[in-house]
Write a protein that holds these residues in place. Sequence first.
Motif, mmCIF file in Angstrom:
data_model
loop_
_atom_site.group_PDB
_atom_site.id
_atom_site.type_symbol
_atom_site.label_atom_id
_atom_site.label_comp_id
_atom_site.label_asym_id
_atom_site.label_seq_id
_atom_site.Cartn_x
_atom_site.Cartn_y
_atom_site.Cartn_z
ATOM 1 N N TYR A 90 -5.103 -3.242 -7.318
ATOM 2 C CA TYR A 90 -5.886 -2.252 -6.583
ATOM 3 C C TYR A 90 -4.974 -1.519 -5.603
ATOM 4 C CZ TYR A 90 -5.909 -5.755 -2.867
ATOM 5 O OH TYR A 90 -5.525 -6.667 -1.916
ATOM 6 N N GLU A 91 -5.469 -0.412 -5.054
ATOM 7 C CA GLU A 91 -4.701 0.405 -4.121
ATOM 8 C C GLU A 91 -5.414 0.476 -2.782
ATOM 9 O OE1 GLU A 91 -4.209 4.254 -5.858
ATOM 10 O OE2 GLU A 91 -2.971 3.502 -7.503
ATOM 11 N N THR A 92 -4.629 0.476 -1.694
ATOM 12 C CA THR A 92 -5.172 0.672 -0.347
ATOM 13 C C THR A 92 -4.303 1.703 0.366
ATOM 14 O OG1 THR A 92 -3.841 -1.105 0.613
ATOM 15 C CG2 THR A 92 -6.036 -1.701 -0.189
ATOM 16 N N LYS A 93 -4.765 2.164 1.525
ATOM 17 C CA LYS A 93 -3.967 3.119 2.297
ATOM 18 C C LYS A 93 -2.697 2.473 2.832
ATOM 19 C CE LYS A 93 -7.918 5.843 3.769
ATOM 20 N NZ LYS A 93 -8.771 6.254 4.875
ATOM 21 N N THR A 94 -2.795 1.223 3.264
ATOM 22 C CA THR A 94 -1.635 0.527 3.818
ATOM 23 C C THR A 94 -0.610 0.182 2.746
ATOM 24 O OG1 THR A 94 -3.112 -0.450 5.458
ATOM 25 C CG2 THR A 94 -0.930 -1.424 5.255
ATOM 26 N N ASN A 95 -1.098 -0.343 1.620
ATOM 27 C CA ASN A 95 -0.228 -0.739 0.501
ATOM 28 C C ASN A 95 -0.686 -0.021 -0.762
ATOM 29 O OD1 ASN A 95 1.220 -2.753 2.043
ATOM 30 N ND2 ASN A 95 -0.622 -4.000 1.905
ATOM 31 N N PRO A 96 0.090 0.929 -1.249
ATOM 32 C CA PRO A 96 -0.345 1.698 -2.411
ATOM 33 C C PRO A 96 -0.461 0.877 -3.695
ATOM 34 C CG PRO A 96 1.772 2.498 -1.582
ATOM 35 C CD PRO A 96 1.351 1.398 -0.704
ATOM 36 N N SER A 97 0.237 -0.243 -3.782
ATOM 37 C CA SER A 97 0.157 -1.070 -4.987
ATOM 38 C C SER A 97 -0.020 -2.537 -4.585
ATOM 39 C CB SER A 97 1.433 -0.912 -5.819
ATOM 40 O OG SER A 97 1.388 -1.750 -6.943
ATOM 41 N N ASN A 98 -1.133 -3.128 -4.989
ATOM 42 C CA ASN A 98 -1.425 -4.533 -4.700
ATOM 43 C C ASN A 98 -1.697 -5.256 -5.999
ATOM 44 O OD1 ASN A 98 -1.801 -4.559 -1.599
ATOM 45 N ND2 ASN A 98 -3.014 -2.814 -2.295
ATOM 46 N N GLN A 99 -1.053 -6.403 -6.198
ATOM 47 C CA GLN A 99 -1.308 -7.245 -7.359
ATOM 48 C C GLN A 99 -1.530 -8.666 -6.873
ATOM 49 O OE1 GLN A 99 2.014 -6.764 -10.053
ATOM 50 N NE2 GLN A 99 0.967 -5.097 -11.099
ATOM 51 N N VAL A 100 -2.665 -9.239 -7.261
ATOM 52 C CA VAL A 100 -3.023 -10.593 -6.838
ATOM 53 C C VAL A 100 -3.350 -11.416 -8.081
ATOM 54 C CG1 VAL A 100 -4.618 -11.983 -5.467
ATOM 55 C CG2 VAL A 100 -3.958 -9.713 -4.672
#
Length: 173
Positions: A90-100
Amino acid sequence: MHTVWVRLNAVVFYGLTVLLGLSILAALSMYGHHNRHKPVVSRLKLKKLRSLKSHGGVDRALLSFDLHADLRPTFHWNIKQLFVYVVATYETKTNPSNQVVLWDKIVEAIHPEDMVIKEDNIFVKYALVDQGAELRGKEVQLKLMWDHMPLTGGLYMGESTNTSTFTLPIDYR
């Protein structure tokens, strides 16, 4: 005349050279295998969002999903095991690329019955946790990924092109 030690040294190093050559041939037999032979993922879909809460200043989502995958095409005589895992992206404003990583499993070649995964309503092993409070209302993509672990040769990873997307609610549950 040569001593016993000289002859023993020649035999041992000849054996090691043959073993090295066979290992190189085994590693070369894997070349391109991961591009041609991939698991067949017929279903990877969110089943139920159990909760979305703020926990210690970070957002945490607990969910379950369905996974139907045939891993048999990825196995080769030189593959010892596969490390299979489901990743939420998913993407957020703080971190453009998140993988969990949400779920994982080790599938060994000596257990062919484990090569077909057909499980419904799998509860995640690891919660979907954001570094901040930006998880609400985000679009999340689920995908299956795997790492090949051969008997000899290089390690490599792959990912499925069959993905599933869902949107988290705006309010906490």
